[in-house]
Every structure is written in C-alpha cells, then in structure tokens.
Design an enzyme around this catalytic site. Structure first.
Site, PDB file in Angstrom:
ATOM      1  N   LYS A  22       0.836  -1.217   0.000  1.00  0.00           N
ATOM      2  CA  LYS A  22       0.000   0.000   0.000  1.00  0.00           C
ATOM      3  C   LYS A  22       0.861   1.254   0.000  1.00  0.00           C
ATOM      4  O   LYS A  22       0.652   2.163  -0.799  1.00  0.00           O
ATOM      5  CB  LYS A  22      -0.906   0.016   1.242  1.00  0.00           C
ATOM      6  CG  LYS A  22      -1.569   1.360   1.465  1.00  0.00           C
ATOM      7  CD  LYS A  22      -2.320   1.447   2.778  1.00  0.00           C
ATOM      8  CE  LYS A  22      -1.600   2.046   3.905  1.00  0.00           C
ATOM      9  NZ  LYS A  22      -1.694   3.449   4.210  1.00  0.00           N
ATOM     10  N   ASN A  23       1.821   1.325   0.919  1.00  0.00           N
ATOM     11  CA  ASN A  23       2.538   2.589   1.077  1.00  0.00           C
ATOM     12  C   ASN A  23       3.520   2.878  -0.061  1.00  0.00           C
ATOM     13  O   ASN A  23       3.953   4.015  -0.229  1.00  0.00           O
ATOM     14  CB  ASN A  23       3.207   2.661   2.454  1.00  0.00           C
ATOM     15  CG  ASN A  23       2.169   2.873   3.546  1.00  0.00           C
ATOM     16  OD1 ASN A  23       1.023   3.254   3.264  1.00  0.00           O
ATOM     17  ND2 ASN A  23       2.544   2.619   4.792  1.00  0.00           N
ATOM     18  N   CYS A 117      -5.223   8.207   9.031  1.00  0.00           N
ATOM     19  CA  CYS A 117      -5.442   7.657  10.363  1.00  0.00           C
ATOM     20  C   CYS A 117      -5.089   8.676  11.440  1.00  0.00           C
ATOM     21  O   CYS A 117      -4.128   9.427  11.296  1.00  0.00           O
ATOM     22  CB  CYS A 117      -4.573   6.415  10.563  1.00  0.00           C
ATOM     23  SG  CYS A 117      -5.076   5.022   9.560  1.00  0.00           S
ATOM     24  N   ARG A 122       0.381  14.986  13.078  1.00  0.00           N
ATOM     25  CA  ARG A 122       1.047  14.558  11.844  1.00  0.00           C
ATOM     26  C   ARG A 122       1.459  15.796  11.051  1.00  0.00           C
ATOM     27  O   ARG A 122       0.870  16.115  10.016  1.00  0.00           O
ATOM     28  CB  ARG A 122       0.127  13.630  11.030  1.00  0.00           C
ATOM     29  CG  ARG A 122      -0.206  12.355  11.764  1.00  0.00           C
ATOM     30  CD  ARG A 122      -0.958  11.335  10.929  1.00  0.00           C
ATOM     31  NE  ARG A 122      -0.088  10.594  10.045  1.00  0.00           N
ATOM     32  CZ  ARG A 122      -0.468   9.501   9.371  1.00  0.00           C
ATOM     33  NH1 ARG A 122      -1.682   9.035   9.497  1.00  0.00           N
ATOM     34  NH2 ARG A 122       0.377   8.884   8.569  1.00  0.00           N
ATOM     35  N   ASP A 306       3.848   0.252  12.130  1.00  0.00           N
ATOM     36  CA  ASP A 306       2.630  -0.269  11.491  1.00  0.00           C
ATOM     37  C   ASP A 306       2.355  -1.734  11.848  1.00  0.00           C
ATOM     38  O   ASP A 306       1.341  -2.297  11.427  1.00  0.00           O
ATOM     39  CB  ASP A 306       2.704  -0.092   9.970  1.00  0.00           C
ATOM     40  CG  ASP A 306       2.644   1.377   9.565  1.00  0.00           C
ATOM     41  OD1 ASP A 306       2.287   2.215  10.426  1.00  0.00           O
ATOM     42  OD2 ASP A 306       2.970   1.696   8.409  1.00  0.00           O
ATOM     43  N   ARG A 398      -9.050   0.228   3.532  1.00  0.00           N
ATOM     44  CA  ARG A 398      -8.073   1.172   2.979  1.00  0.00           C
ATOM     45  C   ARG A 398      -6.765   0.478   2.646  1.00  0.00           C
ATOM     46  O   ARG A 398      -6.046   0.914   1.760  1.00  0.00           O
ATOM     47  CB  ARG A 398      -7.775   2.292   3.993  1.00  0.00           C
ATOM     48  CG  ARG A 398      -8.860   3.323   4.118  1.00  0.00           C
ATOM     49  CD  ARG A 398      -8.372   4.484   4.969  1.00  0.00           C
ATOM     50  NE  ARG A 398      -6.980   4.743   4.663  1.00  0.00           N
ATOM     51  CZ  ARG A 398      -6.035   5.007   5.552  1.00  0.00           C
ATOM     52  NH1 ARG A 398      -6.318   5.086   6.813  1.00  0.00           N
ATOM     53  NH2 ARG A 398      -4.801   5.214   5.178  1.00  0.00           N
TER      54      ARG A 398
END
Ligand code: EPU
Length: 419
Positions: A22-23, A117, A122, A306, A398
């Site tokens: 995903k990232n 999230c 952030r 994560d 997601r």
C-alpha cells in the site's frame, strides 16, 4: 452497518499470498504525474486508498485504464489542472505526494491538508522544508496547501526527523529539478526504494535510496512507455507472521521479500516462535504460548510502528509482562481499549504500554480506530474464544486486499455481514 463476524479460536494453517505494498502504491501513483506519457503499474493492491489515488490522478487529467484488478495503465500526457479536488485529497494521508509530483510536473498545486489515520500530530514541516529548499513557495491556510515554483533547482536537504513521506516528496520534487539534490537523514523503508526504482525505470537518476543519503540528479523528462511491478507489502506479510504466532499456527507466507521482515523475524524468535526464510516466502510457526518481550518501534530497519498493534495482540497473550514503546506516533495505543474488552490486561500510558499476558482472549464487540488497529482486532478475534464483531471496516478496506478471504483460506471463521 457492516462488520466482520469472527468465531474463534482458530489455529491458522496453510499458505497466504502477499499483495503489493500500500505505502509504495500510494506514492508510485502520484509519481506517474511526472511522466509525460504512459506507464503500466502492476501488483497494485486492490484497496480503497489505491482507488482514491487513481480518482485524484483522473481529476488532474490523467487517463487510467484498469487492465485487471491489480494492474493499471496511466496516461499522464494531459495534466490540465493544478487544483486537486479537496474532497478527495482530505480523505487520506498520502495525498501529500500530489504536492511533490505536481511541483515537478507543473510548478504549482493546490491540495487540502492530508487526512488519514488519527495517530496523533502529523505535521508536514519537513515536506515543506524540502520543497522550499528546491525553490518552491508553500503556504498553508484555512486547510489548504498551495505550492508554487517558477523553477525547481537541486539543493541539499537535511531532514530534521526521519520521515517516510517527506523523503519521498523531496525525491518527487527533485526528479525534474535542475541540478543535483542531496537528501540527508532520509528514511530507508522498502517503499522509499520502490518509489526510487519506479522513477529510475521511467528515466530518473536517483541513487542511494535505502540508505540515509539519497542523491537525485535532475533529468529533463521522464519517458514512460514501460511497466513496473509494486514491491510486496512488508506490513501485510508481518501481519500474517504475527497472526501465525498469536494463533500458535503454521503459515507459509508467499510473495514477500524476507530481507524486509528481519526485525519482525527477530522478535518472533525472541517470543519463542519459529521462522524459516526461503528468500521469497517465509514460514512462520509457533507451538506454544509466546514469551514476553520489550518492543520499541523505530524507522526501518527497526521494528515498524505499522506492526505495533498486531504485536500487541501477541504480547497480550504472552507469558509475563511485556512493554511496547511507541516512538513514531503519539497516539497509537487506541486499539488497547478494544483488546481490554476482549480480556487483555494492558496499561497504556502515553507512548508506552505494559502488557500483562493473559492465557486467552474472549470475543467482544470492538471498533477499529485506524488501519493497523483493524488488523490487530481481526487477529485478536481469530484467536479469541467465541464471537467477535469488528466494526468500522472502512479502515481495513483502505489497506488490506481481500483480508477476510485471505484469513478464511488459512482456516479462520470470518465473514462480512451487514447488520
Ligand atoms: N514528522 C514530522 N514532520 C514532518 C513529517 C513527519 O514531525 O514533516 C514526524 C511524524 O509526526 C512522525 C514521524 O515524523 O512522528 C514519522 O512520520 P513519517 O513522515 O515517516 O510518516 P508518514 O510518511 O506520514 C508513513 C506511512 C505510515 C507509517 C509511517 C511511519 C504512508 C502513506 N504512511 O507515514 O503508515 O506509520 O510512515 O513508518 O506511507 C499505515 O500504513 O497504517 C501508516 C500509518
């Protein structure tokens, strides 16, 4: 309301295929904006963050064709606006990559402050520092980010903090800048290397990705015309590794890069699990209750934040008292409240949590607070006795492709139901 209904306990056994990361995907898709042409990207995870990234590209003028559920062709020849739709960019974190890519491609962009999230503060100051070093002007006002540059010129950028997003954004903005950019104290995650490999395949000149100094020599144009396959997902692989340990199961996790999993392997061995590294697959099994451990999350190659919640499930069930120190995010222990509903004994104080291991968890109604918390709650539901209902599925959707089917294939009794 949709929920995952899980009946446990299950000892997970069998084989599972890991999807694309995903990232990496959510950075590679914006990077296609730098290409004055067409490229094909395969091994994309079929998840909502990827679909959202594609919608943003389309809104900017790119043409996207889905070749199959994991492969797209992107034609970025006609990027015809510099304003990204706010209702899309505010939905997730990775929309900040549109800034670096659009600065490179068009010298201007407007996006909303990124969503994503809720893991604590952030900030994006290091992203802005990178853009400004290359000659851009950035303003943040009323929830909007506007960035502009007459011309981007290579420069030295020292990151005050190791940041995945700021490192990738600096690379994106530097690829078409004039001259050489040196990014110092860069993040080293596998997805940083993957984005650099993608850009290099398209004609960029990036060296050193995966180390803490990255050099980007600006090129005039990215040529496109080629295809690229996204790297396997380190975090998805780690999630299944930890699920094998939590359930005292036996899993062969296929299509992963085991080098990316070393910090997780080390901790699994420490808690008494077994790991066999086959290069492109990893065999993980456990035959007894885990032992206690101390974990500190760190940037790569340290233990990934994560995977912290998934590790929290293992430690909830471990013998003795374990400690997790979360060093990346201020607020990543929200899942512990949900595990406590399932019988876990956890005392979370700020960025540290103490886990007094219990010998079993019990099914409960639990609510995901973010993506990785969802993964942890699913694993907890699989190992717990009785029925667990996991709510707030928009988080899991997601970032994990076909999660319930993958777990079903290895024995879990899990189904998505509409209440
Ligand atoms: N930070 C700053 N200023 C900045 C940028 C970051 O102070 O300008 C701080 C953050 O507050 C945090 C630390 O630096 O304390 C690291 O943040 P980083 O920038 O590395 O995180 P990110 O790029 O926003 C990515 C992943 C996250 C993952 C982190 C850390 C994406 C889209 N997101 O976020 O993934 O937790 O790196 O590895 O790549 C997830 O996938 O569930 C997820 C949250």
């Amino acid at each position: 309301m949709e929920k995952l209904l899980i009946t446990g306990p299950t000892t997970l056994k069998g084989e599972v295929e890991i999807s694309g990361a995903k990232n990496a995907a959510v950075a590679i898709l914006p990077a296609t904006l730098l290409i004055d042409g067409v490229c094909t990207i395969s091994n994309l995870p079929n998840i909502s963050d990827v679909k959202l990234s594609c919608e943003i590209l389309e809104a900017l003028g790119a043409k996207i064709t889905w070749e199959d559920k994991n492969t797209i062709t992107v034609d970025s020849t006609n990027i015809n606006t510099t304003i990204a739709p706010l209702e899309l960019t505010n939905k997730f974190r990775a929309s900040y990559y549109i800034i670096g890519a659009m600065l490179g491609r068009k010298g201007a962009v407007q996006v909303s402050m990124p969503g994503g999230c809720q893991l604590g503060a952030r900030p994006i100051d290091q992203h802005i520092k990178g853009f400004e070093a290359l000659g851009a002007t950035v303003t943040v006002e009323k929830g909007l980010i506007n960035a502009k540059a007459e011309k981007l010129e290579g420069n030295s950028i020292y990151m005050d903090i190791v940041s995945v997003g700021a490192t990738i954004n600096a690379m994106l903005a530097a690829v078409l800048a004039e001259g050489t950019t040196v990014i110092d104290n860069a993040a080293k995650e596998p997805h940083i290397v993957d984005v650099a490999n993608f850009l290099n395949t398209m004609g960029a000149d990036i060296r050193g990705a995966g180390t803490d100094v990255i050099k980007v020599r600006g090129v005039e144009k990215l040529k496109g015309g080629t295809s690229y396959s996204v790297v396997p997902d380190q975090i998805e692989a780690g999630t299944f590794m930890l699920a094998a340990v939590a359930s005292q199961g036996d899993l062969l996790i296929k299509n992963c890069i085991t080098k990316h999993l070393e910090s997780i392997t080390a901790k699994i061995i420490e808690v008494g699990g077994h790991v066999e590294d086959n290069g492109d697959s990893i065999h993980v099994w456990a035959d007894k209750r885990p032992k206690h451990a101390t974990i500190k999350t760190l940037p790569y190659p340290g233990f990934p934040t994560d995977l912290q919640p998934q590790m929290g499930v293992v430690l909830s069930l471990a013998e003795g008292t374990s400690i997790i120190n979360e060093s990346i995010w201020d607020s990543r222990f929200q899942y512990t409240e949900e595990l406590i509903k399932m019988g876990a004994k956890i005392n979370a104080q700020g960025t540290r949590a103490f886990f007094e291991g219990v010998d079993h968890l019990e099914g409960a109604h639990v609510y995901s607070t973010d993506l990785r918390a969802s993964a942890a709650l699913i694993v907890a539901g699989i190992v717990a006795e009785g029925e667990t209902s996991v709510y707030n599925l928009e988080h899991i959707d997601r970032g994990y492709e076909n999660i319930e089917e993958k777990f079903r294939k290895i024995g879990a009794n899990i189904k998505r139901v509409n209440e």
